[in-house]
Design an enzyme around this catalytic site. Structure first.
Site: not given
Ligand code: NAD
Ligand code: TYD
Length: 351
Positions: A132-134, A158, A162
């Site tokens: 992630t960019d975070e 988080y 990462k």
């Molecule tokens: P998500 O929470 O929707 O899915 C995570 C999945 O991992 C779930 O299916 C969960 O059951 C599985 N999981 C969790 N713990 C596990 C374990 N111990 N063993 C096996 N499986 C396990 O997450 P997402 O949003 O799909 O993110 C997927 C990846 O992409 C993550 O690594 C996250 O850091 C990265 N990412 C997410 C975003 C975003 O905006 N959502 C952006 C950049 C990177």
């Molecule tokens: P989120 O979807 O949790 O992603 P991330 O924290 O990984 O960027 O949140 C996106 C942005 O929205 C973040 O600045 C927090 C804000 N946010 C709210 O204002 N209200 C909400 O209920 C949630 C879940 C997030």
């Protein structure tokens, strides 16, 4: 054959579905099915011989060794993680277990498997770590977007977990020569997004007549990418990325949270107007800010474009419209997720 961890989650499931449809190469999905993992996300692949689903935990080293030996993947694409910042604030332990220890166990199992491969298979093997960019922390208002050279300055449990996993992946390349690639992507949105994250939460709360909670002043900025574009970026890095390198993936869509929420309200006003004739924006409610809330993220994706020729296909306008429409068309999925019924479905399938 490739192994995908976390393939029942939001991005992982979109990736597996797209991979089977567009590449056609078999996939083994390994997923623990935590609250965020939903077997129904991959229901379209039931009975498809190209897909194998295994329920299991990436912290289980013996399981990983056994499944790598049995399935002999040419690549691992590692999505499995705890992914929600608010949950990490309230309970960081699972984030350390899965994101740090789990990635470590996966790297060790991959290293042992890779060491045992014949020369050709060994040279072709890839371990792609999805991050992630975070990890880069928070940007000042006028600061340039994150490049791959930006210092790691994670602020939430988080992002710290990462960042730790990214460092492990890097070290396994430099120390052991494991052929790794890392992608750092901005905030994703799209179909199958669990409604605890901002965009799906706002869509589903709006339709349910509930408040739309905005943390703090709502001026925090995120850089949004449609999930299918993230998936195409990962495929491209897997195909052509330089070993040991990291790639920032993003779509040049910086937006303040309040503007995102207003955009979603306007789309819902158009596509599913409220019965009382009022706008959905009347449901917006400002609430207490998230502790340690990062002010701004922005990705400079020029390396992806210049070196790998990758570009996103969707603009924010086209992507958010598709997303809102998907939630309108998939009320049963939302209901299943919100009621927890998908867990009963899982128990029935694997009883
Ligand atoms: P998500 O929470 O929707 O899915 C995570 C999945 O991992 C779930 O299916 C969960 O059951 C599985 N999981 C969790 N713990 C596990 C374990 N111990 N063993 C096996 N499986 C396990 O997450 P997402 O949003 O799909 O993110 C997927 C990846 O992409 C993550 O690594 C996250 O850091 C990265 N990412 C997410 C975003 C975003 O905006 N959502 C952006 C950049 C990177
Ligand atoms: P989120 O979807 O949790 O992603 P991330 O924290 O990984 O960027 O949140 C996106 C942005 O929205 C973040 O600045 C927090 C804000 N946010 C709210 O204002 N209200 C909400 O209920 C949630 C879940 C997030």
């Amino acid at each position: 054959m490739i192994l995908v961890t976390g393939g029942a989650g939001f991005i992982g499931a979109n990736f597996v579905l797209d991979w089977i449809a567009q590449v056609g190469e078999p996939v083994v999905t390994l997923d623990k099915l935590t609250y965020a993992g939903n077997r129904a996300n991959l229901a379209a692949l039931e009975g498809d011989g190209r897909h194998t689903f295994l329920q299991g935990d990436i912290t289980d080293g013996a399981l990983l060794e056994q499944l790598l030996a049995q399935h002999q993947p040419r690549a691992i694409v590692h999505f499995a993680a705890e992914s929600h910042v608010d949950r990490s604030i309230h309970g960081p332990e699972d984030f350390i277990q899965t994101n740090v220890i789990g990635t470590f166990r996966l790297l060790e199992a991959a290293r042992s498997y890779w060491n045992g491969l014949q020369d050709q298979a060994k040279a072709a093997f890839r371990f792609l770590h999805v991050s992630t960019d975070e990890v880069y922390g928070s940007l000042a208002p006028e600061a340039p977007a994150f490049t791959e050279q930006h210092a790691y300055e994670p602020n939430s449990p988080y992002s710290a977990s990462k960042a730790a996993s990214d460092h492990l992946v890097r070290a396994w390349f430099h120390t052991y020569g494991l052929p790794v690639l890392t992608t750092n992507c901005s905030n994703n949105y799209g179909p199958l997004h669990f409604p605890e994250k901002l965009i799906p939460l706002v869509i589903t709360n709006a339709l349910a007549g509930k408040p739309l909670p905005i943390y703090g002043d709502g001026q925090q900025i995120r850089d949004w990418l449609f999930v299918k574009d993230h998936c195409s970026g990962i495929r491209r890095v897997l195909e052509a990325g330089q070993l040991g390198e990291t790639y920032n993936i993003g779509g040049h869509n910086e937006m303040a949270n309040i503007d995102i929420v207003k955009r979603i309200c306007a789309l819902l006003d158009e596509l599913r107007p409220r019965a009382d004739g009022q706008g959905y924006a009347t449901q917006i409610t400002f609430v207490k800010d998230r502790p340690g809330h990062d002010r701004r993220y922005a990705i400079d994706a020029s390396r992806m474009q210049n070196e790998l020729g990758w570009q996103p296909a969707e603009t924010f306008d086209s992507g958010i419209r598709k997303t809102v429409q998907w939630y309108l068309d998939n009320a049963a999925w939302v209901e299943n997720v919100q009621s927890g019924a998908y867990r009963d479905w899982v128990q029935k399938q694997y009883a």
